[in-house]
Design a protein around this motif. Structure first.
Motif, PDB file in Angstrom:
ATOM      1  N   ASN A 160       0.798  -1.228   0.000  1.00 54.17           N
ATOM      2  CA  ASN A 160       0.000   0.000   0.000  1.00 54.17           C
ATOM      3  C   ASN A 160       0.832   1.281   0.000  1.00 54.17           C
ATOM      4  O   ASN A 160       0.283   2.369   0.048  1.00 54.17           O
ATOM      5  N   LEU A 161       2.163   1.142  -0.030  1.00 48.87           N
ATOM      6  CA  LEU A 161       3.009   2.332  -0.085  1.00 48.87           C
ATOM      7  C   LEU A 161       2.924   2.942  -1.482  1.00 48.87           C
ATOM      8  O   LEU A 161       2.825   2.229  -2.477  1.00 48.87           O
ATOM      9  N   ASN A 162       2.940   4.263  -1.544  1.00 44.35           N
ATOM     10  CA  ASN A 162       2.875   4.969  -2.824  1.00 44.35           C
ATOM     11  C   ASN A 162       4.284   5.086  -3.398  1.00 44.35           C
ATOM     12  O   ASN A 162       5.143   5.737  -2.819  1.00 44.35           O
ATOM     13  N   LYS A 163       4.504   4.465  -4.546  1.00 38.58           N
ATOM     14  CA  LYS A 163       5.828   4.432  -5.170  1.00 38.58           C
ATOM     15  C   LYS A 163       6.365   5.836  -5.459  1.00 38.58           C
ATOM     16  O   LYS A 163       7.564   6.068  -5.444  1.00 38.58           O
ATOM     17  N   LEU A 164       5.461   6.772  -5.687  1.00 37.78           N
ATOM     18  CA  LEU A 164       5.870   8.152  -5.985  1.00 37.78           C
ATOM     19  C   LEU A 164       6.636   8.783  -4.827  1.00 37.78           C
ATOM     20  O   LEU A 164       7.452   9.676  -5.019  1.00 37.78           O
ATOM     21  N   PHE A 165       6.391   8.296  -3.619  1.00 35.16           N
ATOM     22  CA  PHE A 165       7.050   8.864  -2.445  1.00 35.16           C
ATOM     23  C   PHE A 165       8.295   8.068  -2.030  1.00 35.16           C
ATOM     24  O   PHE A 165       8.819   8.257  -0.942  1.00 35.16           O
ATOM     25  N   ASP A 166       8.775   7.187  -2.895  1.00 35.43           N
ATOM     26  CA  ASP A 166      10.026   6.464  -2.629  1.00 35.43           C
ATOM     27  C   ASP A 166      11.197   7.434  -2.551  1.00 35.43           C
ATOM     28  O   ASP A 166      12.148   7.210  -1.827  1.00 35.43           O
ATOM     29  N   SER A 167      11.132   8.493  -3.321  1.00 32.56           N
ATOM     30  CA  SER A 167      12.197   9.497  -3.347  1.00 32.56           C
ATOM     31  C   SER A 167      12.168  10.315  -2.064  1.00 32.56           C
ATOM     32  O   SER A 167      11.123  10.842  -1.677  1.00 32.56           O
ATOM     33  N   ARG A 168      13.321  10.445  -1.421  1.00 28.33           N
ATOM     34  CA  ARG A 168      13.370  11.221  -0.175  1.00 28.33           C
ATOM     35  C   ARG A 168      13.085  12.698  -0.450  1.00 28.33           C
ATOM     36  O   ARG A 168      12.561  13.402   0.417  1.00 28.33           O
ATOM     37  N   ILE A 169      13.404  13.165  -1.646  1.00 25.27           N
ATOM     38  CA  ILE A 169      13.141  14.575  -1.976  1.00 25.27           C
ATOM     39  C   ILE A 169      11.642  14.807  -2.120  1.00 25.27           C
ATOM     40  O   ILE A 169      11.087  15.758  -1.561  1.00 25.27           O
ATOM     41  N   LEU A 215       9.328  12.994  -0.796  1.00 24.38           N
ATOM     42  CA  LEU A 215       8.799  12.803   0.554  1.00 24.38           C
ATOM     43  C   LEU A 215       8.972  14.095   1.350  1.00 24.38           C
ATOM     44  O   LEU A 215       8.059  14.536   2.058  1.00 24.38           O
ATOM     45  N   GLY A 216      10.128  14.726   1.209  1.00 27.24           N
ATOM     46  CA  GLY A 216      10.402  15.994   1.887  1.00 27.24           C
ATOM     47  C   GLY A 216       9.505  17.117   1.408  1.00 27.24           C
ATOM     48  O   GLY A 216       8.954  17.879   2.216  1.00 27.24           O
ATOM     49  N   VAL A 217       9.328  17.220   0.095  1.00 27.32           N
ATOM     50  CA  VAL A 217       8.463  18.265  -0.477  1.00 27.32           C
ATOM     51  C   VAL A 217       7.052  18.118   0.083  1.00 27.32           C
ATOM     52  O   VAL A 217       6.451  19.092   0.556  1.00 27.32           O
ATOM     53  N   MET A 218       6.530  16.898   0.051  1.00 25.48           N
ATOM     54  CA  MET A 218       5.164  16.676   0.519  1.00 25.48           C
ATOM     55  C   MET A 218       5.041  16.963   2.017  1.00 25.48           C
ATOM     56  O   MET A 218       4.049  17.540   2.456  1.00 25.48           O
ATOM     57  N   SER A 219       6.051  16.593   2.781  1.00 25.73           N
ATOM     58  CA  SER A 219       6.025  16.847   4.231  1.00 25.73           C
ATOM     59  C   SER A 219       5.972  18.348   4.511  1.00 25.73           C
ATOM     60  O   SER A 219       5.207  18.804   5.359  1.00 25.73           O
ATOM     61  N   VAL A 220       6.775  19.115   3.791  1.00 23.94           N
ATOM     62  CA  VAL A 220       6.798  20.568   3.975  1.00 23.94           C
ATOM     63  C   VAL A 220       5.453  21.168   3.570  1.00 23.94           C
ATOM     64  O   VAL A 220       4.897  22.021   4.270  1.00 23.94           O
ATOM     65  N   LYS A 263      -5.817  18.578  -3.034  1.00 26.57           N
ATOM     66  CA  LYS A 263      -6.603  17.617  -2.240  1.00 26.57           C
ATOM     67  C   LYS A 263      -6.145  16.195  -2.560  1.00 26.57           C
ATOM     68  O   LYS A 263      -6.006  15.361  -1.671  1.00 26.57           O
ATOM     69  N   ALA A 264      -5.904  15.920  -3.848  1.00 28.95           N
ATOM     70  CA  ALA A 264      -5.439  14.582  -4.258  1.00 28.95           C
ATOM     71  C   ALA A 264      -4.076  14.277  -3.645  1.00 28.95           C
ATOM     72  O   ALA A 264      -3.820  13.157  -3.201  1.00 28.95           O
ATOM     73  N   GLY A 265      -3.208  15.290  -3.606  1.00 30.73           N
ATOM     74  CA  GLY A 265      -1.887  15.119  -3.023  1.00 30.73           C
ATOM     75  C   GLY A 265      -1.957  14.838  -1.537  1.00 30.73           C
ATOM     76  O   GLY A 265      -1.251  13.974  -1.013  1.00 30.73           O
ATOM     77  N   GLU A 266      -2.823  15.578  -0.874  1.00 31.22           N
ATOM     78  CA  GLU A 266      -3.003  15.400   0.572  1.00 31.22           C
ATOM     79  C   GLU A 266      -3.518  13.993   0.871  1.00 31.22           C
ATOM     80  O   GLU A 266      -3.013  13.297   1.754  1.00 31.22           O
ATOM     81  N   LYS A 267      -4.501  13.562   0.088  1.00 33.59           N
ATOM     82  CA  LYS A 267      -5.085  12.224   0.271  1.00 33.59           C
ATOM     83  C   LYS A 267      -4.035  11.140   0.016  1.00 33.59           C
ATOM     84  O   LYS A 267      -3.912  10.185   0.790  1.00 33.59           O
ATOM     85  N   ALA A 268      -3.272  11.275  -1.062  1.00 34.89           N
ATOM     86  CA  ALA A 268      -2.257  10.282  -1.410  1.00 34.89           C
ATOM     87  C   ALA A 268      -1.166  10.209  -0.342  1.00 34.89           C
ATOM     88  O   ALA A 268      -0.725   9.126   0.038  1.00 34.89           O
ATOM     89  N   THR A 298       8.153  18.696 -10.773  1.00 36.08           N
ATOM     90  CA  THR A 298       7.437  18.410 -12.017  1.00 36.08           C
ATOM     91  C   THR A 298       6.710  17.069 -11.918  1.00 36.08           C
ATOM     92  O   THR A 298       5.540  16.957 -12.297  1.00 36.08           O
ATOM     93  N   THR A 299       7.386  16.062 -11.376  1.00 39.19           N
ATOM     94  CA  THR A 299       6.767  14.740 -11.211  1.00 39.19           C
ATOM     95  C   THR A 299       5.524  14.841 -10.324  1.00 39.19           C
ATOM     96  O   THR A 299       4.471  14.291 -10.648  1.00 39.19           O
ATOM     97  N   LEU A 300       5.643  15.548  -9.207  1.00 37.91           N
ATOM     98  CA  LEU A 300       4.501  15.698  -8.293  1.00 37.91           C
ATOM     99  C   LEU A 300       3.368  16.482  -8.948  1.00 37.91           C
ATOM    100  O   LEU A 300       2.194  16.150  -8.783  1.00 37.91           O
ATOM    101  N   GLU A 301       3.726  17.508  -9.717  1.00 38.76           N
ATOM    102  CA  GLU A 301       2.706  18.312 -10.411  1.00 38.76           C
ATOM    103  C   GLU A 301       1.994  17.472 -11.466  1.00 38.76           C
ATOM    104  O   GLU A 301       0.762  17.492 -11.572  1.00 38.76           O
ATOM    105  N   GLU A 302       2.755  16.707 -12.248  1.00 39.98           N
ATOM    106  CA  GLU A 302       2.166  15.878 -13.305  1.00 39.98           C
ATOM    107  C   GLU A 302       1.223  14.819 -12.749  1.00 39.98           C
ATOM    108  O   GLU A 302       0.299  14.387 -13.429  1.00 39.98           O
TER     109      GLU A 302
END
Length: 98
Positions: A6-15, A17-22, A77-82, A50-54
């Motif tokens: 159930n882990l989101n592969k998009l958040f494998d990158s620590r960067i 993950l950091g962007v979303m946390s901030v 909202k989609a980003g927050e949910k994911a 760009t990846t997160l925006e796309e």
């Protein structure tokens, strides 16, 4: 059951993950502030943003402060949910190991 299923592969990158946390705790953050907080290069940060925006996880706002361009980002909202789903999956994975 696969503990990482159930882990989101998009958040494998620590960067990413950091962007979303901030962005989860700030309504809007500038490119330069993200770069400073995460201690990454312009190009590296730009590609991850760009990846997160796309994927529809963040919104880009371009504007000016005086004559200088100012780009800020906010979570969708989609980003927050994911991201919340990813965090919940991490918690479940940790609990299943205990």
């Amino acid at each position: 059951m696969n503990p990482i299923g159930n882990l989101n592969k998009l958040f494998d990158s620590r960067i990413r993950l950091g962007v979303m946390s901030v962005l989860m705790v700030n309504e809007e953050v500038s490119f330069n502030d993200l770069k400073q907080v995460l201690e990454v290069t312009d190009g590296n940060l730009a590609s991850h943003l760009t990846t997160l925006e796309e994927n529809g996880y963040l919104k880009v706002h371009k504007g000016f402060i005086g004559r200088k361009t100012n780009t800020t980002y906010s979570i969708t909202k989609a980003g927050e949910k994911a991201f919340k789903g990813h965090l919940a999956a991490l918690e479940n994975m940790i609990r299943s190991i205990e």
